[in-house]
Enzyme design. Structure first.
Site, short mmCIF file in Angstrom:
data_model
loop_
_atom_site.label_atom_id
_atom_site.label_comp_id
_atom_site.label_asym_id
_atom_site.label_seq_id
_atom_site.Cartn_x
_atom_site.Cartn_y
_atom_site.Cartn_z
NE ARG A 72 -55.28 19.09 100.22
CZ ARG A 72 -55.09 17.97 100.94
NH1 ARG A 72 -55.31 16.80 100.39
NH2 ARG A 72 -54.69 18.04 102.19
CG HIS A 76 -50.38 19.96 99.18
ND1 HIS A 76 -50.62 19.12 100.25
CD2 HIS A 76 -51.29 20.95 99.30
CE1 HIS A 76 -51.62 19.58 100.97
NE2 HIS A 76 -52.05 20.70 100.40
CG ASP A 77 -44.77 19.26 93.13
OD1 ASP A 77 -43.93 18.60 93.78
OD2 ASP A 77 -44.57 19.64 91.97
N GLY A 82 -40.26 23.54 95.49
CA GLY A 82 -40.58 24.04 94.16
C GLY A 82 -41.37 23.04 93.34
CG ASP A 84 -39.31 19.18 92.87
OD1 ASP A 84 -40.44 19.02 93.39
OD2 ASP A 84 -38.25 19.04 93.51
CB SER A 86 -40.35 16.37 95.18
OG SER A 86 -41.00 17.53 95.65
CG ASP A 259 -67.40 30.21 90.19
OD1 ASP A 259 -67.28 30.33 91.43
OD2 ASP A 259 -68.27 29.49 89.67
#
Length: 345
Positions: A72, A76-77, A82, A84, A86, A259
């Site tokens: 997750r 979300h990053d 992108g 990075d 952040s 899977d």
């Protein structure tokens, strides 16, 4: 064929595929970017990826939910500015403060890995790369095939809650496809990436709208399996603020491994989130779901999609930095953030 040979063949095949895709990356990522670049205080070379692997292995042995948490976090990053790192920054009105990220966890673990690497070879390894490597290793620990990852990312300096625009659990499939396409991820990439929902849980608030008054009809979502519906109604009573949760993969024997079981379950009407269930029904994705459910190459294809996700709008060279602490821009101070968990955006 013996399992070590299978794993080796898979890794080689993935490496060959993604070397050929390097031109599609933002910047110049490489397989083995850190080879020979990390030396400890005694001058001995250290394998960066092995350091990360051993930390993940130790964490997974006591907390298998770290797989879903890191999947997750990477999603979300990468979907915001992108890949990075952040999302890790502790800054006023940063990405951590946006509602979809309030339940992201694992910040402390990434900081723990970063600290060990900094104590070994300071100023070499980015937090952005640590997220991608740690996620890969966590997925591998969950009995999913290992996949190679490209490294060489640098960390971003900007983190703003206003930039956090993530697909919601109830987004229609066509809109979800458009959101993924905007990140240069195809429809089939999206389907496989949502297969990450084969681990983790969703709390009542993310699916309760499907249980009683779906889209103001006064009735439950008709696409939900009736047995599952009754179970979830007991778990999440109407007009309650229950914080109970349900496994996103409804096969109890497979809900802790990444899977194809997730795809088998949504074909049976056992999708917990609306977007998950609609994958099995929408004309854009249902045939892919059926193929994946009956396939033997899920691990390979999931790894392929994860590598593409990890290449979204990366920063290299002067576009970014190597942070000393993952929670702070060029500062040794800062804390490691929240440690709570929910799923999706």
């Amino acid at each position: 064929m013996e399992m070590p040979r299978v794993a080796a063949a898979l890794a080689l095949a993935l490496s060959l595929i993604f070397v050929s895709m390097a031109g599609q990356c933002s910047g110049q990522l490489q397989f083995g970017f850190y080879n020979g670049k990390c030396r400890d205080r005694n001058g001995f070379q250290r394998d960066v990826e092995d350091i990360v692997k051993q930390k993940v292995k130790a964490r997974f042995s006591t907390d298998t939910t770290i797989v879903a948490a890191l999947l997750r976090m990477q999603f979300h990053d990468c979907f915001v500015n992108g890949c990075d790192a952040s999302i890790l920054l502790d800054v006023p009105n940063g990405e951590k403060t946006a509602p979809p990220n309030l339940s992201v966890r694992g910040y402390d673990f990434i900081e723990e890995i970063k600290t060990e690497i900094e104590n070994t070879c300071p100023g070499v390894v980015s937090c952005a790369d640590i997220i991608v490597m740690a996620t890969r290793d966590a997925v591998s620990e969950s009995r999913t095939g290992w996949y190679p990852v490209q490294t060489g990312r640098r960390d971003g300096r900007v983190s703003s809650a206003q930039n956090v625009k993530l697909p919601s659990p109830s987004i229609p499939v066509p809109q979800a496809i458009a959101a993924f396409n905007s990140k240069r991820l195809s429809t089939i990439d999206m389907v496989y990436l949502l297969g990450g929902h084969s681990v983790g849980v969703a709390h009542c608030g993310l699916f309760q709208n499907r249980l009683y008054d779906f889209k103001n009809t006064g009735n439950p979502d008709p696409t939900m399996n009736t047995t599952l519906l009754k179970t979830l109604q007991t778990l999440c009573p109407q007009n309650s603020n229950s914080n109970n949760s349900a496994n996103l993969d409804q096969d109890p024997l497979k809900s802790s491994s990444v899977d194809k079981s997730f795809f088998e379950q949504i074909r049976l009407g056992n999708g917990i989130l609306e977007v998950d269930q609609q994958l099995a029904l929408d004309s854009n994705t249902r045939f892919s779901v059926a193929r994946i459910a009956g396939s033997n190459d899920f691990s390979f294809q999931f790894g392929r999609a994860m590598i593409k996700l990890g290449a979204v709008d990366v920063k290299t060279g002067k576009d970014g930095e190597i942070r000393r602490r993952c929670a702070a821009v060029n500062s040794p101070s800062g804390n490691s953030g929240r440690n709570i968990f929910n799923i999706f955006g």
